[in-house]
Design a protein around this motif. Structure first.
Motif, PDB file in Angstrom:
ATOM      1  N   TYR A   1      15.411  21.585  -3.871  1.00  0.00           N
ATOM      2  CA  TYR A   1      14.846  21.255  -5.183  1.00  0.00           C
ATOM      3  C   TYR A   1      15.606  21.975  -6.295  1.00  0.00           C
ATOM      4  CZ  TYR A   1      11.719  21.349  -9.200  1.00  0.00           C
ATOM      5  OH  TYR A   1      11.215  21.262 -10.473  1.00  0.00           O
ATOM      6  N   ILE A   2      15.797  23.293  -6.150  1.00  0.00           N
ATOM      7  CA  ILE A   2      16.519  24.060  -7.170  1.00  0.00           C
ATOM      8  C   ILE A   2      17.927  23.508  -7.357  1.00  0.00           C
ATOM      9  CG2 ILE A   2      17.498  26.317  -7.753  1.00  0.00           C
ATOM     10  CD1 ILE A   2      15.165  27.623  -6.292  1.00  0.00           C
ATOM     11  N   GLU A   3      18.617  23.280  -6.258  1.00  0.00           N
ATOM     12  CA  GLU A   3      19.998  22.788  -6.334  1.00  0.00           C
ATOM     13  C   GLU A   3      20.061  21.415  -6.984  1.00  0.00           C
ATOM     14  OE1 GLU A   3      22.137  23.480  -2.521  1.00  0.00           O
ATOM     15  OE2 GLU A   3      20.419  24.774  -2.076  1.00  0.00           O
ATOM     16  N   LYS A   4      19.128  20.528  -6.628  1.00  0.00           N
ATOM     17  CA  LYS A   4      19.101  19.185  -7.215  1.00  0.00           C
ATOM     18  C   LYS A   4      18.891  19.252  -8.725  1.00  0.00           C
ATOM     19  CE  LYS A   4      15.298  16.923  -7.039  1.00  0.00           C
ATOM     20  NZ  LYS A   4      14.083  16.233  -6.568  1.00  0.00           N
ATOM     21  N   GLU A   5      17.929  20.090  -9.146  1.00  0.00           N
ATOM     22  CA  GLU A   5      17.628  20.204 -10.571  1.00  0.00           C
ATOM     23  C   GLU A   5      18.804  20.776 -11.352  1.00  0.00           C
ATOM     24  OE1 GLU A   5      14.361  19.374 -12.160  1.00  0.00           O
ATOM     25  OE2 GLU A   5      14.653  18.178 -10.338  1.00  0.00           O
ATOM     26  N   ILE A   6      19.458  21.785 -10.804  1.00  0.00           N
ATOM     27  CA  ILE A   6      20.591  22.421 -11.487  1.00  0.00           C
ATOM     28  C   ILE A   6      21.803  21.497 -11.511  1.00  0.00           C
ATOM     29  CG2 ILE A   6      22.287  24.287 -11.322  1.00  0.00           C
ATOM     30  CD1 ILE A   6      19.634  25.288 -12.372  1.00  0.00           C
ATOM     31  N   LEU A   7      22.135  20.917 -10.365  1.00  0.00           N
ATOM     32  CA  LEU A   7      23.331  20.063 -10.268  1.00  0.00           C
ATOM     33  C   LEU A   7      23.206  18.811 -11.119  1.00  0.00           C
ATOM     34  CD1 LEU A   7      24.067  20.401  -6.428  1.00  0.00           C
ATOM     35  CD2 LEU A   7      25.334  21.462  -8.316  1.00  0.00           C
ATOM     36  N   SER A   8      21.976  18.339 -11.327  1.00  0.00           N
ATOM     37  CA  SER A   8      21.781  17.111 -12.111  1.00  0.00           C
ATOM     38  C   SER A   8      22.193  17.279 -13.567  1.00  0.00           C
ATOM     39  CB  SER A   8      20.312  16.679 -12.037  1.00  0.00           C
ATOM     40  OG  SER A   8      19.469  17.586 -12.738  1.00  0.00           O
ATOM     41  N   THR A   9      22.315  18.516 -14.018  1.00  0.00           N
ATOM     42  CA  THR A   9      22.709  18.778 -15.409  1.00  0.00           C
ATOM     43  C   THR A   9      24.222  18.917 -15.566  1.00  0.00           C
ATOM     44  OG1 THR A   9      22.596  21.198 -15.193  1.00  0.00           O
ATOM     45  CG2 THR A   9      20.546  20.041 -15.721  1.00  0.00           C
ATOM     46  N   GLY A  10      24.955  18.847 -14.441  1.00  0.00           N
ATOM     47  CA  GLY A  10      26.404  19.033 -14.495  1.00  0.00           C
ATOM     48  C   GLY A  10      26.847  20.460 -14.268  1.00  0.00           C
ATOM     49  N   ALA A  11      25.888  21.350 -14.014  1.00  0.00           N
ATOM     50  CA  ALA A  11      26.219  22.750 -13.722  1.00  0.00           C
ATOM     51  C   ALA A  11      26.734  22.877 -12.290  1.00  0.00           C
ATOM     52  CB  ALA A  11      24.994  23.636 -13.921  1.00  0.00           C
ATOM     53  N   THR A  12      27.325  24.023 -11.988  1.00  0.00           N
ATOM     54  CA  THR A  12      27.880  24.289 -10.665  1.00  0.00           C
ATOM     55  C   THR A  12      27.110  25.429 -10.009  1.00  0.00           C
ATOM     56  OG1 THR A  12      30.070  23.686 -11.516  1.00  0.00           O
ATOM     57  CG2 THR A  12      29.999  24.828  -9.392  1.00  0.00           C
ATOM     58  N   VAL A  13      26.823  25.279  -8.706  1.00  0.00           N
ATOM     59  CA  VAL A  13      26.128  26.312  -7.951  1.00  0.00           C
ATOM     60  C   VAL A  13      27.060  26.879  -6.888  1.00  0.00           C
ATOM     61  CG1 VAL A  13      24.196  26.833  -6.404  1.00  0.00           C
ATOM     62  CG2 VAL A  13      23.868  25.244  -8.320  1.00  0.00           C
ATOM     63  N   TYR A  14      27.241  28.199  -6.884  1.00  0.00           N
ATOM     64  CA  TYR A  14      28.062  28.873  -5.882  1.00  0.00           C
ATOM     65  C   TYR A  14      27.157  29.661  -4.948  1.00  0.00           C
ATOM     66  CZ  TYR A  14      32.088  27.851  -8.877  1.00  0.00           C
ATOM     67  OH  TYR A  14      33.048  27.211  -9.621  1.00  0.00           O
ATOM     68  N   LYS A  15      27.187  29.341  -3.670  1.00  0.00           N
ATOM     69  CA  LYS A  15      26.400  30.052  -2.666  1.00  0.00           C
ATOM     70  C   LYS A  15      27.118  31.349  -2.288  1.00  0.00           C
ATOM     71  CE  LYS A  15      23.407  26.629  -1.945  1.00  0.00           C
ATOM     72  NZ  LYS A  15      23.393  25.939  -0.650  1.00  0.00           N
ATOM     73  N   VAL A  16      26.452  32.467  -2.466  1.00  0.00           N
ATOM     74  CA  VAL A  16      27.085  33.761  -2.185  1.00  0.00           C
ATOM     75  C   VAL A  16      26.776  34.193  -0.754  1.00  0.00           C
ATOM     76  CG1 VAL A  16      27.004  34.475  -4.598  1.00  0.00           C
ATOM     77  CG2 VAL A  16      25.133  35.100  -3.082  1.00  0.00           C
ATOM     78  N   PRO A  17      27.732  34.849  -0.080  1.00  0.00           N
ATOM     79  CA  PRO A  17      27.492  35.347   1.284  1.00  0.00           C
ATOM     80  C   PRO A  17      26.493  36.496   1.293  1.00  0.00           C
ATOM     81  CG  PRO A  17      29.870  35.282   0.745  1.00  0.00           C
ATOM     82  CD  PRO A  17      29.116  35.106  -0.522  1.00  0.00           C
ATOM     83  N   ASN A  18      25.760  36.642   2.371  1.00  0.00           N
ATOM     84  CA  ASN A  18      24.828  37.762   2.525  1.00  0.00           C
ATOM     85  C   ASN A  18      25.534  39.048   2.926  1.00  0.00           C
ATOM     86  OD1 ASN A  18      22.426  36.408   1.853  1.00  0.00           O
ATOM     87  ND2 ASN A  18      22.341  35.477   3.889  1.00  0.00           N
ATOM     88  N   ASN A  19      26.609  38.913   3.671  1.00  0.00           N
ATOM     89  CA  ASN A  19      27.389  40.079   4.082  1.00  0.00           C
ATOM     90  C   ASN A  19      27.999  40.749   2.848  1.00  0.00           C
ATOM     91  OD1 ASN A  19      30.350  41.118   4.805  1.00  0.00           O
ATOM     92  ND2 ASN A  19      29.048  41.412   6.598  1.00  0.00           N
TER      93      ASN A  19
END
Length: 360
Positions: free
Chosen positions: A44-62
């Motif tokens: 849901y969060i990713e869909k809402e953010i990406l729909s605006t043309g923004a970019t999401v970068y998934k950060v590693p846990n390590n």
């Protein structure tokens, strides 16, 4: 083009995530581009953010992998701003890396009055790191005066801290009797007095008190609706079972339809042990609900006359207040009140748009 990196989104929808989703949807300026750092996944969060043309970068846990990932991103993208949204200064790795590997201006934005998990060690780290975070930051924001004091100290006004209200898309929450009837039928609660709470199952939100209070409530046809997930969820379910109220408590988990769920409630209850300026409480008021909040919640949360603060050591006060609401409260639209007090997201978006442009 002004490029802004926001940090960071979590996989659970909390106050920071809600604010950032609303903000991203409401900044309609082609000269501003947002990127986001995110831990974990939430469709849901990713869909809402990406729909605006923004970019999401998934950060590693390590930690080591995280370090090199952030270093590469900062060197490659050359952001104008890195806008860090924080509940505490316990972890200041990202702000330190921003200063080492980029020329971006660092914005530190305080969203709480205590760390999310409230551990003594995290509080120790927060107090130890606070002065370093202040030195690292170029600009400082907070959602309330209390959140500013928590992150930047009692002398926060001398540090030019900007108070940015946690705005919401207010029109989405306006009271609608037809939606209320539909959702109550769907949840099979149409004839009940419904107490609602929205929040992650963690120590701060104090679900343990909420379950105990509900079990003793002297209203016969009652239901408790809990929205959210978190590490203490199973413990709270077990508590409800031990008190024999498991059939009266609805655990709805992660939800994407919070505006509709609020329509179904009769009262919003938040017995938090600490709270900055809760987005959920703003949303509840926007839907025309009465609110019962613990006296540990910031008094700035009160936008309407239907908000009451109660002590956590007086169960009778909660019981009496709920009985009065059940007997007397008449729900109405509060949309104009929310907008007039500056809590519509368009106001927050306008302030931040002007900030990003003027400071550049």
């Amino acid at each position: 083009m002004i490029n802004v990196l926001h940090s960071e989104l979590e996989n659970n929808i909390g106050g920071i995530e809600t604010f950032l989703i609303n903000l991203t949807k409401s900044i309609n300026d082609k000269d501003i581009h947002f990127d986001f750092l995110m831990r974990g996944s939430n469709s849901y969060i990713e869909k809402e953010i990406l729909s605006t043309g923004a970019t999401v970068y998934k950060v590693p846990n390590n930690l080591l992998k995280y370090y090199f990932f952030i270093k590469k991103l900062l060197l490659k993208k050359q952001y104008d701003y890195v806008h860090v949204h924080k509940n505490s200064s316990a972890n200041i790795l990202l702000p330190m890396m921003v200063k080492k590997y980029s020329n971006a201006r660092l914005i530190v934005h305080s969203h709480n009055t205590n760390p999310s998990n409230g551990s003594k060690f995290v509080i120790f780290l927060h107090n130890f790191n606070k002065k370093y975070l202040i030195r690292l930051s170029d600009y400082r924001f907070a959602c309330s005066d209390k959140a500013a004091i928590w992150m930047f100290g009692n002398n926060y006004k001398a540090l030019d801290v900007n108070i940015i209200k946690n705005g919401i898309i207010a029109r989405n929450y306006d009271f609608n009797s037809k939606t209320r009837t539909k959702i109550r039928e769907y949840l099979d609660i149409k004839n009940d007095f419904v107490i609602g709470n929205i929040g992650a199952f963690r120590k701060q939100k104090n679900h343990q008190f909420l379950i105990k209070m509900f079990s003793k409530l002297s209203i016969p046809n009652k239901k408790l609706v809990l929205v959210g997930v978190g590490p203490l969820e199973e413990q709270i379910k077990q508590q409800a079972k031990e008190l024999g109220i498991q059939n009266k408590v609805l655990f709805l988990g992660k939800r994407e339809d919070v505006p509709n769920l609020l329509q179904a409630f009769d009262v919003f209850v938040m017995p938090s042990l600490w709270e900055g300026l809760s987005v959920s409480a703003i949303e509840a008021q926007a839907s025309g609900l009465p609110l019962l909040l613990s006296d540990k919640v910031s008094k700035l949360t009160r936008l309407s006359n239907d908000v009451k603060f109660l002590p956590l050591d007086d169960l009778a006060a909660w019981d009496n207040s709920l009985i009065k609401i059940n007997d007397n409260f008449i729900r109405r639209s509060t949309l104009k009140t929310i907008i007039s007090q500056g809590y519509d997201i368009t106001n927050s978006a306008r302030i931040l748009t002007n900030f990003y442009k003027v400071k550049k």
